[in-house]
Enzyme design. Structure first.
Site, PDB file in Angstrom:
ATOM      1  N   TYR A 101      -7.984  -2.505 -19.003  1.00  0.00           N
ATOM      2  CA  TYR A 101      -8.176  -1.398 -19.944  1.00  0.00           C
ATOM      3  C   TYR A 101      -8.849  -0.209 -19.265  1.00  0.00           C
ATOM      4  O   TYR A 101      -8.423   0.937 -19.406  1.00  0.00           O
ATOM      5  CB  TYR A 101      -9.017  -1.897 -21.122  1.00  0.00           C
ATOM      6  N   HIS A 104      -6.415   1.579 -17.017  1.00  0.00           N
ATOM      7  CA  HIS A 104      -5.138   1.988 -17.599  1.00  0.00           C
ATOM      8  C   HIS A 104      -5.081   3.518 -17.714  1.00  0.00           C
ATOM      9  O   HIS A 104      -6.031   4.145 -18.189  1.00  0.00           O
ATOM     10  CB  HIS A 104      -4.969   1.342 -18.978  1.00  0.00           C
TER      11      HIS A 104
END
Length: 133
Positions: A101, A104
């Site tokens: 995450y 990303h």
């Protein structure tokens, strides 16, 4: 573990954070929650804050390891909030998911949009624990 978005582009900080995640994974960490407390800068219009929150919520649709997103405004009657006005909470299945995450592109782009609008913020990752009887 505390992580600040302001250091997203700092390779040393990213390495240190990933090292902490790796250490936690070796300890058998499972589901994690990321809690972020924020205070928006004075003068940010409410409709812009609403748009930023919608963009944050949409990350669940763009980043597979992000399993859930919740948010709310501070409604405490106690004066312990230290000026934080909003709370954001994201759920992940693993420390690897948090690391994915963080790197990303959709998260990096969003963080670079959000951070300039904030007066201050605090981010904490935690593993929910059940109390044994």
């Amino acid at each position: 573990m505390v992580q600040t978005f302001g250091a997203l582009n700092n390779e040393t900080t990213k390495f240190q954070f990933k090292l902490k995640l790796t250490t936690l994974t070796k300890r058998g960490m499972g589901k994690l929650h990321l809690v972020i407390l924020v205070t928006f800068k004075d003068g940010i219009p409410p409709d812009q804050i609403d748009q930023l929150i919608k963009q944050y919520a949409n990350l669940v649709n763009l980043i597979e390891p992000m399993k859930a997103f919740h948010w709310g405004e501070n409604v405490s009657i106690e004066n312990y909030h230290q000026g934080f006005t909003h709370v954001f909470e994201s759920t992940f299945d693993s420390t690897e998911g948090v690391a994915e995450y963080i790197d990303h592109p959709a998260h990096v782009e969003y963080a670079n949009t959000l951070i300039p609008q904030l007066e201050k913020f605090l981010a904490v990752d935690y593993k929910p624990e059940k109390l044994s009887p």
